[in-house]
Scaffold this active site. Structure first.
Site, PDB file in Angstrom:
ATOM      1  N   GLY A  20      -7.253   9.414 -12.680  1.00 36.50           N
ATOM      2  CA  GLY A  20      -6.941  10.414 -11.663  1.00 36.50           C
ATOM      3  C   GLY A  20      -7.584  10.121 -10.324  1.00 36.50           C
ATOM      4  N   PHE A  23      -5.785  10.925  -4.966  1.00 38.32           N
ATOM      5  CA  PHE A  23      -5.439  12.212  -4.366  1.00 38.32           C
ATOM      6  C   PHE A  23      -4.179  12.051  -3.519  1.00 38.32           C
ATOM      7  CE2 PHE A  23      -6.056  15.456  -0.940  1.00 38.32           C
ATOM      8  CZ  PHE A  23      -5.956  16.577  -1.754  1.00 38.32           C
ATOM      9  N   ASN A  25      -1.254  11.622  -5.066  1.00 42.58           N
ATOM     10  CA  ASN A  25      -0.347  11.066  -6.070  1.00 42.58           C
ATOM     11  C   ASN A  25      -0.309  12.055  -7.231  1.00 42.58           C
ATOM     12  OD1 ASN A  25       0.665   9.718  -8.351  1.00 42.58           O
ATOM     13  ND2 ASN A  25      -0.150   7.740  -7.729  1.00 42.58           N
ATOM     14  N   HIS A 137     -10.827   2.577  -4.981  1.00 38.84           N
ATOM     15  CA  HIS A 137     -10.396   1.684  -6.059  1.00 38.84           C
ATOM     16  C   HIS A 137      -9.338   0.688  -5.609  1.00 38.84           C
ATOM     17  CE1 HIS A 137      -7.338   4.837  -6.189  1.00 38.84           C
ATOM     18  NE2 HIS A 137      -6.586   4.063  -6.950  1.00 38.84           N
ATOM     19  N   ARG A 138      -8.691   0.967  -4.483  1.00 40.34           N
ATOM     20  CA  ARG A 138      -7.679   0.051  -3.971  1.00 40.34           C
ATOM     21  C   ARG A 138      -8.201  -0.787  -2.805  1.00 40.34           C
ATOM     22  NH1 ARG A 138      -1.690   0.816  -5.094  1.00 40.34           N
ATOM     23  NH2 ARG A 138      -2.262  -1.362  -5.511  1.00 40.34           N
ATOM     24  N   GLU A 174      -0.800   0.280   3.769  1.00 41.27           N
ATOM     25  CA  GLU A 174      -0.484   0.364   2.342  1.00 41.27           C
ATOM     26  C   GLU A 174       0.568  -0.657   1.913  1.00 41.27           C
ATOM     27  OE1 GLU A 174      -1.802   3.012   0.043  1.00 41.27           O
ATOM     28  OE2 GLU A 174      -3.335   2.991   1.600  1.00 41.27           O
ATOM     29  N   ARG A 213      -1.443   7.928   4.513  1.00 38.06           N
ATOM     30  CA  ARG A 213      -2.221   6.704   4.288  1.00 38.06           C
ATOM     31  C   ARG A 213      -1.885   5.572   5.250  1.00 38.06           C
ATOM     32  NH1 ARG A 213      -2.371   6.208  -2.349  1.00 38.06           N
ATOM     33  NH2 ARG A 213      -2.723   8.419  -2.803  1.00 38.06           N
ATOM     34  N   HIS A 249       3.773   7.410  -0.507  1.00 37.79           N
ATOM     35  CA  HIS A 249       4.303   6.207   0.137  1.00 37.79           C
ATOM     36  C   HIS A 249       5.785   6.431   0.404  1.00 37.79           C
ATOM     37  CE1 HIS A 249       0.956   3.863  -2.082  1.00 37.79           C
ATOM     38  NE2 HIS A 249       0.620   3.958  -0.817  1.00 37.79           N
ATOM     39  N   CYS A 370       7.185   0.251  -7.252  1.00 35.93           N
ATOM     40  CA  CYS A 370       5.742   0.041  -7.091  1.00 35.93           C
ATOM     41  C   CYS A 370       5.296  -1.274  -7.696  1.00 35.93           C
ATOM     42  CB  CYS A 370       4.964   1.178  -7.757  1.00 35.93           C
ATOM     43  SG  CYS A 370       4.927   2.715  -6.829  1.00 35.93           S
TER      44      CYS A 370
END
Length: 446
Positions: A20, A23, A25, A137-138, A174, A213, A249, A370
Site C-alpha cells: 500500500g 497514495f 493509487n 519506493h519508486r 513518471e 505526479r 497517471h 503499466c
C-alpha cells in the site's frame, strides 16, 4: 524507413507484495497488507508477453531490479551485515523495509520516456529514465533503469540513454505512462504527446485530494533533451478531478497508438483545444487523428479506474487494424464489458479485444499498459539489441522454469523481514542475468 513498435514488459520480481505504498493509487491502497503470490504474478505477466509475441508483435522483456534494496536501507542508517540491516529495518521502520522491497519496477511504463529516431534531431533513439520522485519506493529505480537500458541499447551511434531529471517536485517525471506518440507509420516522423498533472511555475488547476505526479516542466525538459521538433510536440493537462478520482497517471484514462487516441471524455483540461492541436500537428505529418472518446454516461471515471479500461495496450496489426489488450477486470464490470462489445462490433479502427488475467499486478494498480515500455525500432536498431531479451518459444520456456524454481507462491508483509528472501532473490537474479545475457547488471554482482 521500416520500423516496428516493440513492447518491453517488466518481469515481476521475487519480492512482489502488497504494502500500500502508493497514495493516489486506489488499488494499491485497497489491497494493503494482502498476501501476494509472486510466482503467479510473474507467470501472468510472462504469459501476456508470450501470447502477444505469438500474434506477431515484437515483444521484449526487462529484468527486475534487485530487491530488497540494501543500498537504500544502509543510506537510511541501518548498518551491519545484510541480515542485520533487514532485521533492524523490520523492527524499527517496517514501512522503510517495505519501500526497499517493492517490486514496482515491473511497471516499465514508468521506467522511461522514449522517442524514436524518426522524431529526434540527431536521428538516435532517446531514453530518459523517469525520476519517479513522488514516491520513495519508486525514486530508487532510475539508476538501475539507466544501467539496464544502457546495457540493452548499448550502441551509442544508434541510442542515447540519458540520466533522469533532477529529483525535485518541480521536475516530477513518471515516464511513458504520461506520454504517447502519434504517426502515420512507425518509421515516419510523428507527433509526441506529453500529459502533465500540474505546472510548478504556471498557474492552473490542480487536484485537491491526490498529488499530481507529472509536471509540465518535466515533460518539456524531456522533449527538449530528446531534440523533438517544437511543431510536433504537444502538451496537455490531465483533468485534476480525475486525478482526485484515482487516475494517478494518464494511462489510466487514455491510450494512443499510430493515428488513434482512445480516451475518456473527462481525461483532459480544454480537451477540444487539445484535439485540435493534435489534429493539426498530425496533419502536417501526413496522418489524420482518430479520436475515440468514451462518454461518461457509458463508462464513468470510477468504472475506468476499477476496470483499468484505458490502462490497456493499443496495438497495430500488419493489416492496419488495431487490437485492444485489456485486463479481465474489464469483463467483470458490466458497463465496461458492454462498451467493449459495442466497440469491437463497430467500424472503427479497434476491431478486436484481447483479455488477460493480470490479477496480481492489478491488485497493486498495474494493468497491461503499466507493464510495458514502448520502443519504436528500425530493423537495424532492433538488430543492435544483442541481449537475449526477445520473447520466443525458447526464452518463454526457460523463464517459466526459472520462475517456477525461484519464486515463492505466498508473500505476506511480515515475510519481508525474512533474510532468506534476499538470498533467494539474489540467487534468482544472478541466474537471470546469464539467461538474458546482460552481464553483471546488479550491485551484488559487482
Amino acid at each position: 524507413m521500416n520500423a516496428q513498435e516493440a513492447n518491453f514488459d517488466g518481469l515481476v520480481g521475487p519480492t512482489h507484495n502488497y504494502a500500500g505504498l502508493s497514495f493516489g493509487n486506489v488499488a494499491s491502497l485497497n489491497n494493503e497488507k494482502s498476501v501476494a503470490n509472486p510466482k503467479a504474478a510473474a507467470k501472468q505477466g510472462l504469459r501476456k508477453m508470450k501470447q502477444l509475441a505469438d500474434l506477431g508483435f515484437a515483444q521484449g522483456v526487462l529484468p527486475p531490479q534487485e530487491r530488497p534494496s540494501l543500498r537504500l536501507l544502509r543510506e537510511l542508517g541501518f548498518s551491519g551485515k545484510d541480515a542485520d540491516v533487514i532485521a533492524k529495518a523490520a523492527k524499527q521502520a517496517p514501512e522503510l523495509l517495505a519501500a526497499a522491497s517493492s517490486a514496482s519496477a515491473m511497471w516499465t511504463a514508468n521506467a522511461a520516456t522514449v522517442s524514436p529516431s524518426a522524431d529526434t534531431a540527431d536521428g538516435r533513439v532517446h531514453f530518459t529514465p523517469a525520476n519517479l520522485c513522488s514516491k520513495l519506493h519508486r525514486a530508487i529505480e532510475h539508476e538501475a533503469t539507466r544501467r539496464t537500458l544502457s546495457t540493452l541499447f548499448a550502441d551509442r551511434a544508434r541510442f542515447a540513454v540519458h540520466d533522469a531529471l533532477t529529483g525535485t517536485p518541480a521536475l516530477g517525471d513518471e515516464g511513458a505512462a504520461n506520454h504517447t506518440r502519434f504517426c502515420a507509420e512507425y518509421g515516419k516522423p510523428g507527433v509526441e504527446f506529453f500529459v502533465y498533472g500540474r505546472s510548478e511555475y504556471r498557474r492552473g488547476p490542480e487536484p485537491k485530494r491526490y498529488p499530481a505526479r507529472q509536471t509540465f516542466e518535466a515533460s518539456r525538459a524531456v522533449a527538449q533533451r530528446h531534440g523533438l521538433a517544437e511543431e510536433a510536440t504537444v502538451y496537455a493537462q490531465q483533468d485534476p478531478d480525475v486525478i482526485d478520482a484515482g487516475v494517478f497517471h494518464n494511462d489510466v484514462i487514455s491510450v494512443g497508438n499510430r493515428d488513434t487516441l482512445f480516451t475518456h471524455e473527462r481525461a483532459f483540461v480544454n480537451k477540444q483545444a487539445i484535439y485540435d492541436t493534435l489534429t493539426a500537428a498530425l496533419d502536417a505529418r501526413g496522418a489524420r487523428l482518430n479520436v475515440i472518446e468514451v462518454p461518461d454516461a457509458a463508462v464513468s471515471v470510477n468504472d475506468a479506474v476499477t476496470s483499468y479500461l484505458f490502462n490497456s495496450q493499443l496495438l497495430s496489426r500488419a493489416d492496419g487494424s488495431q487490437v485492444l489488450v485489456v485486463p479481465q477486470e474489464c469483463r467483470e464490470n458490466a458497463n465496461v464489458a458492454a462498451y467493449l462489445d459495442h466497440l469491437a462490433a463497430g467500424n472503427g479502427p479497434i476491431r478486436d479485444v484481447l483479455v488477460f488475467d493480470l490479477r496480481e499486478s492489478m491488485k497493486n494498480g498495474g494493468g497491461p499498459a503499466c507493464l510495458r515500455l514502448r520502443v519504436v525500432l528500425t530493423d537495424a536498431e532492433r538488430a543492435a539489441v544483442t541481449s537475449n531479451v526477445w520473447i520466443d518459444d525458447t526464452l518463454f520456456t526457460v523463464l517459466d522454469a526459472w520462475i517456477e524454481k525461484h519464486y515463492r507462491d505466498r508473500l505476506a508483509p511480515d515475510d519481508l523481514a525474512d533474510p532468506a528472501l534476499l538470498v533467494e532473490s539474489r540467487t534468482a537474479l544472478d541466474e537471470l542475468t546469464q539467461i538474458l545475457r546482460v552481464g553483471s547488471l546488479y550491485d551484488f554482482q559487482r
